[in-house]
Design a protein around this motif. Structure first.
Motif, short mmCIF file in Angstrom:
data_model
loop_
_atom_site.label_atom_id
_atom_site.label_comp_id
_atom_site.label_asym_id
_atom_site.label_seq_id
_atom_site.Cartn_x
_atom_site.Cartn_y
_atom_site.Cartn_z
N VAL A 1 -4.06 4.44 -0.43
CA VAL A 1 -4.84 5.03 0.65
C VAL A 1 -4.92 6.52 0.36
N PRO A 2 -6.05 6.98 -0.20
CA PRO A 2 -6.16 8.41 -0.54
C PRO A 2 -6.52 9.24 0.69
N VAL A 3 -5.85 10.39 0.84
CA VAL A 3 -6.11 11.24 2.01
C VAL A 3 -6.05 12.71 1.61
N ARG B 1 0.83 -1.21 0.00
CA ARG B 1 0.00 0.00 0.00
C ARG B 1 0.86 1.25 0.00
N ALA B 2 0.31 2.30 -0.61
CA ALA B 2 0.95 3.61 -0.61
C ALA B 2 -0.14 4.66 -0.35
N VAL C 1 1.79 15.68 10.09
CA VAL C 1 2.70 14.63 10.55
C VAL C 1 1.92 13.58 11.33
N GLU C 2 1.05 14.02 12.23
CA GLU C 2 0.29 13.07 13.04
C GLU C 2 -0.67 12.25 12.18
N VAL C 3 -1.39 12.92 11.29
CA VAL C 3 -2.36 12.22 10.44
C VAL C 3 -1.65 11.19 9.56
N LEU C 4 -0.57 11.61 8.89
CA LEU C 4 0.14 10.69 8.02
C LEU C 4 0.77 9.54 8.80
N MET D 1 -0.11 5.66 8.19
CA MET D 1 0.96 4.75 7.80
C MET D 1 0.98 3.53 8.71
N LYS D 2 0.78 3.74 10.01
CA LYS D 2 0.74 2.62 10.95
C LYS D 2 -0.50 1.76 10.71
#
Length: 172
Positions: A34-36, A6-7, A78-81, A85-86
């Protein structure tokens, strides 16, 4: 069974799936994307009602074109990404390159936090700084010579529209 590769695709200015080189790069390098879209509270506070209405319509349209799999999250980038990612086991975030001061500083802060950003393309037909004087490789200062050089340089061809976009179902 091997988990899917996944990316993350972090949508910012380019709220579309057509002519989106970063989206295409993410699709080519992974099984699922994973679109954000991350809502930045400071930008929202500065935006007027018309811009917010336009953004809302654009995000609804983008979400529909992604099969209603777009994560729209308000918070620190940073927190959202990091959280996404986790959650999804992602190691890289695909983006279109940014050139204005705010976006470049934001991206530098994200990378300083250890998040790998994969830059592919830009939201522009010709990336800023790409057309330069052949004599000394410096930027043009006069519009007419710049315009002539820009015409010779040409536009990049639009990136292909993906045939299929595989995205995981967001958890509840």
């Amino acid at each position: 069974m091997t988990p899917p590769r996944r990316a993350i695709v972090w949508f910012r200015r380019d709220l579309r799936i057509g002519d989106h080189p970063a989206l295409n790069a993410a699709i080519e390098s992974s099984d699922e994307i994973v679109p954000v879209f991350i809502l930045d509270k400071s930008q929202i506070e500065e935006a007027g009602a018309k811009l917010l209405a336009y953004m809302g319509q654009s995000l609804r349209s983008l979400d529909q074109s992604l099969g209603n799999r777009l994560h729209i999250i308000e918070g620190d980038q940073v927190e959202v990404l990091s959280d996404l990612m986790k959650l999804y086991g992602v190691s890289e975030v695909h983006i279109s390159d940014e050139y204005e001061r705010y976006g470049a500083a934001r991206d530098a802060r994200v990378e300083a936090a250890g998040i790998k950003l994969v830059r592919t393309g830009s939201p522009y037909a010709v990336a800023p700084g790409r057309v330069r004087k052949p004599s000394d490789d410096t930027p043009y200062r006069v519009y007419t010579p710049f315009y002539r050089a820009w015409l010779l340089h040409g536009w990049r061809a639009p990136a292909k529209r993906p045939n299929a976009i595989n995205a995981p179902t967001p958890p509840d």
